[in-house]
Design a protein around this motif. Sequence first.
Motif, PDB file in Angstrom:
ATOM      1  N   ILE A   1     -10.129  -0.248  -8.056  1.00 13.16           N
ATOM      2  CA  ILE A   1     -10.282  -0.953  -6.776  1.00 13.16           C
ATOM      3  C   ILE A   1     -10.719  -2.338  -6.752  1.00 13.16           C
ATOM      4  N   ASP A   2     -10.321  -3.392  -5.707  1.00 12.98           N
ATOM      5  CA  ASP A   2     -10.894  -4.566  -5.574  1.00 12.98           C
ATOM      6  C   ASP A   2     -11.921  -4.478  -4.202  1.00 12.98           C
ATOM      7  N   THR A   3     -11.324  -3.989  -3.309  1.00 11.56           N
ATOM      8  CA  THR A   3     -12.072  -3.862  -1.963  1.00 11.56           C
ATOM      9  C   THR A   3     -11.719  -2.384  -1.249  1.00 11.56           C
ATOM     10  N   TYR A   4     -12.912  -1.862  -0.539  1.00  8.88           N
ATOM     11  CA  TYR A   4     -12.571  -0.858   0.186  1.00  8.88           C
ATOM     12  C   TYR A   4     -11.799  -0.812   1.204  1.00  8.88           C
ATOM     13  N   PHE A   5     -10.898  -0.038   1.851  1.00  8.47           N
ATOM     14  CA  PHE A   5     -10.078   0.110   3.022  1.00  8.47           C
ATOM     15  C   PHE A   5     -10.866  -0.408   4.176  1.00  8.47           C
ATOM     16  N   LYS A   6     -10.644  -1.466   4.934  1.00 10.06           N
ATOM     17  CA  LYS A   6     -11.116  -2.045   5.963  1.00 10.06           C
ATOM     18  C   LYS A   6     -12.753  -2.567   5.760  1.00 10.06           C
ATOM     19  N   GLY A   7     -12.813  -2.751   4.321  1.00  5.95           N
ATOM     20  CA  GLY A   7     -14.188  -3.329   3.828  1.00  5.95           C
ATOM     21  C   GLY A   7     -14.288  -4.510   3.985  1.00  5.95           C
ATOM     22  N   ASP A   8     -15.549  -5.204   4.276  1.00  7.66           N
ATOM     23  CA  ASP A   8     -15.667  -6.545   4.599  1.00  7.66           C
ATOM     24  C   ASP A   8     -16.381  -7.318   3.195  1.00  7.66           C
ATOM     25  N   LYS A   9     -16.598  -6.494   2.408  1.00  8.20           N
ATOM     26  CA  LYS A   9     -17.249  -7.219   0.990  1.00  8.20           C
ATOM     27  C   LYS A   9     -16.756  -6.345  -0.180  1.00  8.20           C
TER      28      LYS A   9
ATOM     29  N   ALA B   1       0.923  -1.205   0.049  1.00  8.55           N
ATOM     30  CA  ALA B   1      -0.178  -0.039  -0.050  1.00  8.55           C
ATOM     31  C   ALA B   1       0.826   1.268   0.053  1.00  8.55           C
ATOM     32  N   SER B   2       0.492   2.316  -0.878  1.00  8.95           N
ATOM     33  CA  SER B   2       1.170   3.341  -1.000  1.00  8.95           C
ATOM     34  C   SER B   2       0.388   4.761  -0.533  1.00  8.95           C
ATOM     35  N   SER B   3      -0.632   4.896  -0.734  1.00 10.57           N
ATOM     36  CA  SER B   3      -1.332   6.099  -0.486  1.00 10.57           C
ATOM     37  C   SER B   3      -3.073   5.474  -0.317  1.00 10.57           C
ATOM     38  N   LEU B   4      -3.812   6.536   0.251  1.00 13.85           N
ATOM     39  CA  LEU B   4      -5.174   6.283   0.565  1.00 13.85           C
ATOM     40  C   LEU B   4      -6.036   7.563   0.425  1.00 13.85           C
ATOM     41  N   CYS B   5      -6.961   7.492  -0.222  1.00  9.37           N
ATOM     42  CA  CYS B   5      -7.734   8.299  -0.610  1.00  9.37           C
ATOM     43  C   CYS B   5      -9.308   8.209  -0.012  1.00  9.37           C
ATOM     44  N   TYR B   6     -10.186   9.080   0.447  1.00  8.55           N
ATOM     45  CA  TYR B   6     -11.454   8.680   0.706  1.00  8.55           C
ATOM     46  C   TYR B   6     -12.417   9.321  -0.227  1.00  8.55           C
ATOM     47  N   THR B   7     -13.514   8.599  -0.761  1.00  9.04           N
ATOM     48  CA  THR B   7     -14.648   9.331  -1.409  1.00  9.04           C
ATOM     49  C   THR B   7     -15.192  10.367  -0.671  1.00  9.04           C
ATOM     50  N   SER B   8     -15.975  11.148  -1.604  1.00 10.41           N
ATOM     51  CA  SER B   8     -16.728  12.417  -1.138  1.00 10.41           C
ATOM     52  C   SER B   8     -17.633  12.030   0.037  1.00 10.41           C
ATOM     53  N   GLY B   9     -18.313  10.892   0.090  1.00  6.75           N
ATOM     54  CA  GLY B   9     -19.232  10.535   1.155  1.00  6.75           C
ATOM     55  C   GLY B   9     -20.623  11.187   0.977  1.00  6.75           C
ATOM     56  N   THR B  10     -21.152  11.471  -0.397  1.00  2.14           N
ATOM     57  CA  THR B  10     -22.296  12.059  -0.552  1.00  2.14           C
ATOM     58  C   THR B  10     -23.727  11.043   0.071  1.00  2.14           C
TER      59      THR B  10
ATOM     60  N   GLY C   1     -23.797   8.517   2.848  1.00  3.18           N
ATOM     61  CA  GLY C   1     -23.320   7.505   3.839  1.00  3.18           C
ATOM     62  C   GLY C   1     -21.649   8.150   4.277  1.00  3.18           C
ATOM     63  N   ASN C   2     -20.903   7.207   5.148  1.00  6.45           N
ATOM     64  CA  ASN C   2     -19.625   7.814   5.580  1.00  6.45           C
ATOM     65  C   ASN C   2     -18.799   7.676   4.141  1.00  6.45           C
ATOM     66  N   PRO C   3     -17.810   8.482   4.093  1.00  9.12           N
ATOM     67  CA  PRO C   3     -16.695   8.178   2.999  1.00  9.12           C
ATOM     68  C   PRO C   3     -16.050   6.906   3.128  1.00  9.12           C
ATOM     69  N   LYS C   4     -15.825   6.404   1.990  1.00 12.43           N
ATOM     70  CA  LYS C   4     -15.021   4.999   1.925  1.00 12.43           C
ATOM     71  C   LYS C   4     -13.687   5.321   1.347  1.00 12.43           C
ATOM     72  N   GLY C   5     -12.708   4.498   2.064  1.00 11.95           N
ATOM     73  CA  GLY C   5     -11.282   4.643   1.757  1.00 11.95           C
ATOM     74  C   GLY C   5     -10.802   3.631   0.562  1.00 11.95           C
TER      75      GLY C   5
END
Length: 544
Positions: free
Chosen positions: A399-407, A182-191, A193-197
Amino acid sequence: MASTIPGQMMHVPLLISSILRHAARHHGDTEIVSRRIEGDIHRYTYRDLQQRARQLAKALHALGVEPGERVGTLAWNGYRHLEIYYAVSGAGSVCHTINPRLFPEQIEYIANHADDRYVFFDLTFLPLVERLAPHCPQVRGWVAMTDRAHMPASEVSLLCYEELLDAQDSDYAWPEFDENTASSLCYTSGTTGNPKGVLYSHRSTVLHSYGAALPDSMALSARDCVLPVVPMFHVNAWGLPYAVPLTGAKLVFPGKDLDGKSLYELFETEGVTFSAGVPTVWLGLLDHVKKNGLRFNTLNRTVIGGSACAPAMIRSFEEEYGVQVIHAWGMSEMSPLGTLCKLRVKHANLPREAQRALLEKQGSAIYGVDLKIVGPDGQELPWDGESFGDLLVRGPWVIDTYFKGDKSPLVNGWFPTGDVATIDADGYVHITDRSKDVIKSGGEWISSIDVENVVMAHPAVHEAACIAISHPKWDERPLLVIVKKPGAQVTREEILKFYDGRVAKWWIPDDVVFVDEIPHTATGKMQKLKLREQFKDYVAPASA
């Protein structure tokens, strides 16, 4: 069946530090120019950048930052932010760029969800830091990105950026590790629910940088001077902090001042040839240039993305100022580049209007991205330029999976973008809407983007949004929300008449509402969800 055999090439990992090493070694005296928060213009070179990034990497080690740990930033586009990009990732940690335009509650959530160990910030964000600090117990330190002379007084215990660097020398060897780290982390705008990494890897970032620099992409080279208007906290400034050093081009950073006057001054004084940003920024720049009778002396092309660019803006740039507009599409989950729009040899002899119609699309996929459109049943639809469906993508920087995502969000190995699009026989994508914004009237779909694009050509319209309102017979009908240009006078009837002959009659909005301002997200996109909430009970005259 015969077994495969391995190639006999060097095992050199694709690491972000290799981009900086290349820039410093082969383009060492190329300038990086920044308008600083302190108010002055700062200049140094790629050679200086690597030296200071190495010092910062040692400083991070001295602070106890371990590989894989996240280091946050709340910063504008500038040389110190670029140093953090390379020092953090180059050392094996994760650079987490935080969008300061989000609501404080969202930023608090993001910093805690990412488990940031340190947060580096520009001085303009001190009030935000003072609000966040009590609610982010996992943050070990807040680093003010300035020197001792400009350190602010604060109730929060602050570290000084320049003092951290001064305490270290540049005798640091960039470590080698797996390119899938992993090199860098960005979060979606979260329009919603909560933003996703979205957690990028070194491999995905380097490959994306190659893709960004290709001739039919951004076409970057060492002959360019690049000014990224798109913020470094917005999907890593669309990859430009990596793609530009990869090619050895000159870099110019605008800092916090993104108004038309400030940008134009930098374009002219630094000889900027290429820029990139969202449509709302270019509205301000074009307004300044037109009001003051100015010209662009070096700027020859710009990438516009983030949201659909109105054809009127494309024509204004190209016909009035000789600046090529490269319409682009992508998203955080794609690092972000997916498609860019340029003509091919086969299009050279097309009538100018036909060429314009192509250039107004979002373009074709660059190598590294595959895409398709599917219907409600999930079956792929033909590339005929007419069939429209949900747009899906895949590739090594998707992306394959969101950061700390379970699905995983993937559908049979493809990422659903949430956009509705058509694809023509040559692979040119036309985004007709976000799936949540499309207007379904009498069982037929109306593209809100196309409705907006038409009215943006009206001389009295500054900005326009088309949303769905309820209708007793047709289920949904389009409502047009308009911000007029300063001093402009125009009526509802004049706006509706403007659509005659430009769209199908049943696409013409039922009504027009004039407002002072249209709400935008933290990344400059129109917040149609807020508009739909505001006008959820609106009844157009034709429906009354």
